[in-house]
Scaffold this motif. Structure first.
Motif, PDB file in Angstrom:
ATOM      1  N   ASP A  53     -14.084  -4.616 -23.432  1.00  0.00           N
ATOM      2  CA  ASP A  53     -13.915  -3.498 -22.501  1.00  0.00           C
ATOM      3  C   ASP A  53     -15.010  -2.482 -22.800  1.00  0.00           C
ATOM      4  N   HIS A  73     -16.852 -10.137 -19.656  1.00  0.00           N
ATOM      5  CA  HIS A  73     -16.511  -8.794 -19.217  1.00  0.00           C
ATOM      6  C   HIS A  73     -15.023  -8.734 -18.909  1.00  0.00           C
ATOM      7  N   CYS A  75     -13.224  -5.344 -18.685  1.00  0.00           N
ATOM      8  CA  CYS A  75     -13.028  -4.163 -17.843  1.00  0.00           C
ATOM      9  C   CYS A  75     -14.094  -3.130 -18.186  1.00  0.00           C
ATOM     10  N   TYR A 103     -20.086  -6.554 -12.318  1.00  0.00           N
ATOM     11  CA  TYR A 103     -18.725  -6.343 -12.807  1.00  0.00           C
ATOM     12  C   TYR A 103     -17.814  -6.007 -11.622  1.00  0.00           C
ATOM     13  N   ARG A 105     -14.122  -5.183 -12.276  1.00  0.00           N
ATOM     14  CA  ARG A 105     -12.900  -4.498 -12.714  1.00  0.00           C
ATOM     15  C   ARG A 105     -13.268  -3.155 -13.348  1.00  0.00           C
ATOM     16  N   LEU A 107     -11.712   0.630 -14.748  1.00  0.00           N
ATOM     17  CA  LEU A 107     -10.680   1.598 -15.110  1.00  0.00           C
ATOM     18  C   LEU A 107     -11.234   2.985 -14.835  1.00  0.00           C
ATOM     19  N   VAL A 174      -3.799  -0.324 -14.976  1.00  0.00           N
ATOM     20  CA  VAL A 174      -3.987  -0.795 -16.344  1.00  0.00           C
ATOM     21  C   VAL A 174      -2.739  -0.359 -17.097  1.00  0.00           C
ATOM     22  N   HIS A 199      -3.131  -5.204 -13.303  1.00  0.00           N
ATOM     23  CA  HIS A 199      -4.290  -6.100 -13.290  1.00  0.00           C
ATOM     24  C   HIS A 199      -5.012  -6.144 -14.633  1.00  0.00           C
ATOM     25  N   HIS A 200      -4.588  -5.333 -15.578  1.00  0.00           N
ATOM     26  CA  HIS A 200      -5.209  -5.294 -16.901  1.00  0.00           C
ATOM     27  C   HIS A 200      -4.189  -4.657 -17.839  1.00  0.00           C
ATOM     28  N   TRP A 239      -6.499  -9.918 -18.671  1.00  0.00           N
ATOM     29  CA  TRP A 239      -6.834  -9.673 -20.064  1.00  0.00           C
ATOM     30  C   TRP A 239      -5.776  -8.840 -20.773  1.00  0.00           C
ATOM     31  N   CYS A 241      -6.064  -6.328 -23.734  1.00  0.00           N
ATOM     32  CA  CYS A 241      -7.038  -5.617 -24.559  1.00  0.00           C
ATOM     33  C   CYS A 241      -6.331  -4.935 -25.721  1.00  0.00           C
TER      34      CYS A 241
END
Length: 270
Positions: A53, A73, A75, A103, A105, A107, A174, A199-200, A239, A241
């Motif tokens: 990230d 990748h 985020c 990229y 995605r 945040l 997120v 989504h994350h 993902w 993280c």
């Protein structure tokens, strides 16, 4: 319950284990261990982290290094103070960065509300965020906000997030497993409430409600296996993280956290 377990086993046994880490943590490892960023990133990669990230302010040199080590990748993170007003120059810079690196995605960190913000001010901020989300979506970028552990955040708790999502239906989430604790909300209740927008995921653990210390994942009060099981059984393939800002030994935390996450994953897939 039996049906859910069978479905999880059938659909997730061979799922890719997408586990990422913040580049900020890699940089902190380099500082703590007195080694280069390259060596720190290499050690993190060797621990089994597949993704990273990153922040949109990073240099091409840093990003190319991560690419060369095989990081995917996960985020990108962008500070765009849309709470404070229109930010056309920053918006364009962020969107250009996303295209330059290919990229998709993002945040969004939209800034903090003033202490005296009223409903009219909040609605105006929501409108600016919604406009940015639409612009980014037209360019193939999935914009997300995270629950944030500060009462002045426009993403602080379920009610204000509901308000923001109503204003911006294309905006996604997120999900941070450690931050709902600051607004006295149950992690699993919040997760189920927002599941379709997740989504994350930031995996963060805490010692107790309102305690800001971040622990090794799986050693505090965050229900790690329950969170992962809920997501995986419902088809989440994004993902996870790992996050523990402020860790006194970031490399050790990173090693223990990924081991605990993989162990939880093993139990879920049995």
């Amino acid at each position: 319950m039996l049906v859910a377990v069978v479905l999880l086993t059938a659909t997730q046994t061979h799922a890719q284990r997408r586990i990422s880490i913040f580049f900020d943590h890699v940089a902190e490892i380099a500082k703590q261990e007195k080694i280069s960023i390259k060596e720190a990133a290499t050690r993190v990669r060797q621990l089994g982290y597949e993704g990273i990230d990153i922040r949109v302010t990073m240099s091409d040199e840093e990003l190319n290094l991560l690419d060369s080590l095989g990081f995917q990748h996960a985020c990108a993170i962008a500070d765009i103070n849309l709470i404070g007003g229109e930010q056309p120059k920053v918006v364009r810079e962020v969107l250009d960065f996303m295209h330059h690196r290919d990229y998709t995605r993002l945040l969004l960190l939209p800034g903090m509300l003033p202490r005296d913000a009223d409903s009219k001010f909040i609605d105006a901020a929501c409108t600016r965020i919604a406009a940015f989300v639409k612009a980014a979506q037209r360019e193939g970028i999935d914009v997300m906000v995270e629950d944030y552990d500060n009462p002045r955040a426009i993403c602080y708790n379920t009610p204000i997030l509901d308000h923001l999502f109503a204003a911006s239906p294309q905006l996604n989430h997120v999900f941070d497993t450690g931050n709902y604790l600051f607004c006295d909300e149950e992690v699993m209740v919040a997760l189920r409430h927002f599941r379709e927008r997740v989504h994350h995921v930031h995996l963060k653990d805490r010692r107790a409600m309102h305690d800001s210390a971040s622990l090794v994942i799986g050693t505090g009060i965050m229900p790690l296996k329950e969170v992962m099981s809920e997501l995986l059984s419902s088809g989440y393939d994004g993902w996870f993280c790992i996050e523990h800002f402020g860790a006194p030994n970031m490399l050790k935390y990173a090693a223990q956290s990924i081991a605990n996450v993989k162990a939880a994953w093993d139990e879920i897939e049995k």
